[in-house]
Design an enzyme around this catalytic site. Structure first.
Site, PDB file in Angstrom:
ATOM      1  CB  VAL A 158      -0.660   0.215   1.213  1.00  0.00           C
ATOM      2  CG1 VAL A 158      -1.918   1.557   1.710  1.00  0.00           C
ATOM      3  CG2 VAL A 158      -2.281  -1.445   0.951  1.00  0.00           C
ATOM      4  CD  GLU A 159       3.029   3.529   3.899  1.00  0.00           C
ATOM      5  OE1 GLU A 159       3.387   5.155   3.067  1.00  0.00           O
ATOM      6  OE2 GLU A 159       2.243   4.090   5.112  1.00  0.00           O
TER       7      GLU A 159
END
Length: 136
Positions: A37-38
């Site tokens: 996600v990051e």
């Protein structure tokens, strides 16, 4: 393989993620979900706030942990150790993820994810984490 499935970690980062998960006592699937996600598993990723690397760690956070965000192994370790700190502080995966994204002070003030961006972040990491649970 006893029902386990491989975690979707690029081969060059696999040992680093496993070592960091073991060091910090953070589930590997959770660590991988945060990185996906990051940074979408991009070790050169940079955020407008100055965070960088696979785990999008701020240099100030890494410095507090005596680690260097520009070195992949240390970036992943810093992210794992910081997430462990948030898990210990909040005693809740949801709040720990919110603090990882928005900062612990903002989460403490609100008692929850402090904004819509962080609510979406927590939902995205949690969904990915659930999908990856049990991966090795």
């Amino acid at each position: 393989m006893g029902g386990s499935k491989p975690c979707p970690i690029p081969r060059r980062f696999a040992a680093t993620f496993r070592d960091a998960a073991n060091d910090a006592g953070v589930p590997l699937a959770m660590r991988v979900a945060v990185a996906k996600v990051e940074s979408h598993m991009n070790s050169d990723a940079r955020s407008p706030s100055g965070a960088h690397g696979l785990l999008q760690v701020l240099p100030s956070t890494a410095a507090e942990l005596d680690l260097d965000t520009l070195e992949v192994r240390e970036n992943v370790l810093a992210g794992a150790r910081y997430l462990r700190q948030m898990l210990d502080r909040f005693q809740s995966a949801e709040l720990a993820l919110a603090a990882y994204n928005a900062g612990p002070t903002a989460v403490e003030r609100k008692g929850a994810a402090p904004n819509d961006e962080t609510v979406a972040y927590v939902a995205n990491v949690t969904a990915e984490w659930r999908r990856l649970t049990g991966c090795t």
